[in-house]
Design a protein around this motif. Sequence first.
Motif, PDB file in Angstrom:
ATOM      1  N   ARG A 179       0.834  -1.204   0.000  1.00 14.06           N
ATOM      2  CA  ARG A 179       0.000   0.000   0.000  1.00 14.06           C
ATOM      3  C   ARG A 179       0.869   1.255   0.000  1.00 14.06           C
ATOM      4  O   ARG A 179       0.583   2.213  -0.715  1.00 14.06           O
ATOM      5  N   TRP A 180       1.956   1.261   0.778  1.00 11.04           N
ATOM      6  CA  TRP A 180       2.866   2.407   0.790  1.00 11.04           C
ATOM      7  C   TRP A 180       3.431   2.649  -0.602  1.00 11.04           C
ATOM      8  O   TRP A 180       3.588   3.787  -1.023  1.00 11.04           O
ATOM      9  N   ALA A 181       3.758   1.579  -1.317  1.00  6.93           N
ATOM     10  CA  ALA A 181       4.288   1.721  -2.679  1.00  6.93           C
ATOM     11  C   ALA A 181       3.220   2.265  -3.620  1.00  6.93           C
ATOM     12  O   ALA A 181       3.504   3.106  -4.475  1.00  6.93           O
ATOM     13  N   GLU A 182       1.995   1.805  -3.462  1.00  3.99           N
ATOM     14  CA  GLU A 182       0.914   2.250  -4.344  1.00  3.99           C
ATOM     15  C   GLU A 182       0.564   3.721  -4.143  1.00  3.99           C
ATOM     16  O   GLU A 182       0.229   4.406  -5.093  1.00  3.99           O
ATOM     17  N   ILE A 183       0.648   4.205  -2.892  1.00  2.41           N
ATOM     18  CA  ILE A 183       0.304   5.608  -2.639  1.00  2.41           C
ATOM     19  C   ILE A 183       1.510   6.528  -2.787  1.00  2.41           C
ATOM     20  O   ILE A 183       1.381   7.741  -2.661  1.00  2.41           O
ATOM     21  N   GLY A 184       2.680   5.950  -3.035  1.00  7.92           N
ATOM     22  CA  GLY A 184       3.869   6.761  -3.283  1.00  7.92           C
ATOM     23  C   GLY A 184       4.694   7.084  -2.054  1.00  7.92           C
ATOM     24  O   GLY A 184       5.622   7.888  -2.119  1.00  7.92           O
ATOM     25  N   ARG A 185       4.381   6.491  -0.942  1.00  5.69           N
ATOM     26  CA  ARG A 185       5.160   6.737   0.270  1.00  5.69           C
ATOM     27  C   ARG A 185       6.521   6.055   0.211  1.00  5.69           C
ATOM     28  O   ARG A 185       7.492   6.528   0.777  1.00  5.69           O
ATOM     29  N   LEU A 186       6.590   4.940  -0.504  1.00  2.00           N
ATOM     30  CA  LEU A 186       7.827   4.177  -0.672  1.00  2.00           C
ATOM     31  C   LEU A 186       8.021   3.936  -2.163  1.00  2.00           C
ATOM     32  O   LEU A 186       7.121   3.437  -2.830  1.00  2.00           O
ATOM     33  N   ARG A 187       9.171   4.317  -2.664  1.00  6.19           N
ATOM     34  CA  ARG A 187       9.445   4.222  -4.096  1.00  6.19           C
ATOM     35  C   ARG A 187       9.926   2.825  -4.467  1.00  6.19           C
ATOM     36  O   ARG A 187      10.807   2.266  -3.814  1.00  6.19           O
ATOM     37  N   VAL A 188       9.341   2.273  -5.526  1.00  3.74           N
ATOM     38  CA  VAL A 188       9.746   0.964  -6.034  1.00  3.74           C
ATOM     39  C   VAL A 188      10.993   1.170  -6.891  1.00  3.74           C
ATOM     40  O   VAL A 188      10.988   1.953  -7.832  1.00  3.74           O
ATOM     41  N   ALA A 189      12.078   0.474  -6.552  1.00  4.67           N
ATOM     42  CA  ALA A 189      13.324   0.610  -7.301  1.00  4.67           C
ATOM     43  C   ALA A 189      13.252  -0.167  -8.609  1.00  4.67           C
ATOM     44  O   ALA A 189      13.618   0.339  -9.666  1.00  4.67           O
ATOM     45  N   VAL A 190      12.777  -1.392  -8.532  1.00 10.61           N
ATOM     46  CA  VAL A 190      12.712  -2.256  -9.710  1.00 10.61           C
ATOM     47  C   VAL A 190      11.442  -3.084  -9.624  1.00 10.61           C
ATOM     48  O   VAL A 190      11.084  -3.576  -8.560  1.00 10.61           O
ATOM     49  N   SER A 191      10.799  -3.200 -10.755  1.00  9.05           N
ATOM     50  CA  SER A 191       9.689  -4.135 -10.894  1.00  9.05           C
ATOM     51  C   SER A 191      10.181  -5.210 -11.853  1.00  9.05           C
ATOM     52  O   SER A 191      10.494  -4.921 -13.006  1.00  9.05           O
ATOM     53  N   THR A 192      10.300  -6.430 -11.384  1.00 10.44           N
ATOM     54  CA  THR A 192      10.832  -7.496 -12.226  1.00 10.44           C
ATOM     55  C   THR A 192       9.840  -7.829 -13.332  1.00 10.44           C
ATOM     56  O   THR A 192       8.662  -7.475 -13.240  1.00 10.44           O
ATOM     57  N   PRO A 193      10.281  -8.510 -14.379  1.00 10.06           N
ATOM     58  CA  PRO A 193       9.351  -8.898 -15.444  1.00 10.06           C
ATOM     59  C   PRO A 193       8.178  -9.716 -14.922  1.00 10.06           C
ATOM     60  O   PRO A 193       7.107  -9.698 -15.492  1.00 10.06           O
ATOM     61  N   GLY A 194       8.363 -10.394 -13.819  1.00  2.96           N
ATOM     62  CA  GLY A 194       7.278 -11.166 -13.214  1.00  2.96           C
ATOM     63  C   GLY A 194       6.354 -10.325 -12.356  1.00  2.96           C
ATOM     64  O   GLY A 194       5.383 -10.819 -11.797  1.00  2.96           O
ATOM     65  N   GLY A 195       6.656  -9.032 -12.212  1.00  6.94           N
ATOM     66  CA  GLY A 195       5.799  -8.129 -11.453  1.00  6.94           C
ATOM     67  C   GLY A 195       6.166  -8.006  -9.986  1.00  6.94           C
ATOM     68  O   GLY A 195       5.439  -7.382  -9.211  1.00  6.94           O
ATOM     69  N   HIS A 196       7.290  -8.581  -9.572  1.00 12.20           N
ATOM     70  CA  HIS A 196       7.706  -8.491  -8.175  1.00 12.20           C
ATOM     71  C   HIS A 196       8.414  -7.164  -7.936  1.00 12.20           C
ATOM     72  O   HIS A 196       9.186  -6.704  -8.770  1.00 12.20           O
ATOM     73  N   ARG A 197       8.159  -6.576  -6.799  1.00 10.35           N
ATOM     74  CA  ARG A 197       8.743  -5.268  -6.482  1.00 10.35           C
ATOM     75  C   ARG A 197       9.986  -5.436  -5.632  1.00 10.35           C
ATOM     76  O   ARG A 197      10.066  -6.319  -4.787  1.00 10.35           O
ATOM     77  N   ARG A 198      10.939  -4.551  -5.860  1.00 16.24           N
ATOM     78  CA  ARG A 198      12.155  -4.483  -5.049  1.00 16.24           C
ATOM     79  C   ARG A 198      12.343  -3.028  -4.631  1.00 16.24           C
ATOM     80  O   ARG A 198      12.071  -2.110  -5.407  1.00 16.24           O
ATOM     81  N   TYR A 199      12.837  -2.839  -3.427  1.00 14.00           N
ATOM     82  CA  TYR A 199      13.011  -1.505  -2.869  1.00 14.00           C
ATOM     83  C   TYR A 199      14.473  -1.287  -2.504  1.00 14.00           C
ATOM     84  O   TYR A 199      15.138  -2.209  -2.025  1.00 14.00           O
ATOM     85  N   ARG A 200      14.978  -0.076  -2.725  1.00 10.19           N
ATOM     86  CA  ARG A 200      16.358   0.243  -2.353  1.00 10.19           C
ATOM     87  C   ARG A 200      16.446   0.385  -0.835  1.00 10.19           C
ATOM     88  O   ARG A 200      15.588   1.004  -0.200  1.00 10.19           O
ATOM     89  N   ARG A 201      17.495  -0.183  -0.280  1.00  6.60           N
ATOM     90  CA  ARG A 201      17.689  -0.111   1.172  1.00  6.60           C
ATOM     91  C   ARG A 201      17.768   1.341   1.642  1.00  6.60           C
ATOM     92  O   ARG A 201      17.220   1.696   2.670  1.00  6.60           O
TER      93      ARG A 201
END
Length: 128
Positions: free
Chosen positions: A74-96
Motif C-alpha cells: 500500500r505504501w508503494a501504491e500511494i507513493g510513500r515508498l518508491r519501487v526501485a525495480v519491478s521485475t518482469p514477473g511483477g515483483h517489487r524491489r526496494y532500495r535499502r
Amino acid sequence: MGLRSTRRWRKDRLVQVLDRRGILTGAEQCPKSLSLETIEKSVEDDINRASNEDLLRPREVAELFGVRVSTVTRWAEIGRLRVAVSTPGGHRRYRRADVLSLRDGLKKEVDAVREEMESDAVRLYQQG
C-alpha cells in the motif's frame, strides 16, 4: 503454445513492464518497433543497475518496519515508498537507502508526537 506465440507473449509482457515504469513514452518508441532482445536487454540493464545497490523484497521491508507485507504494498501504491525495480514477473524491489530514509522520517514523526503527548501529560498533571 508454439515458439512464435511464446516469444510474442514474452515481448508483450516485457512491453507492459516497461510501459508501467514509464520507459516506453513517446511515439518514436512504439512497442512494435522494439525487438524482444532490445526489451530484454533494457530490463536486464535496469535490474543489474539496481542490484548493484542493496535491494530488499517486500517481506524484508515489512520486517524492518514491523508491519505486514500488504502495508508495504500500500505504501508503494500511494507513493510513500518508491519501487526501485519491478521485475518482469511483477515483483517489487526496494532500495535499502529509500527504506531507511522512510524509517528515519517516520521515527522523527513518532518522536515529535511522543514529545508533544508527554508535554501535554506533564501540563495536565501539573494542573491537577
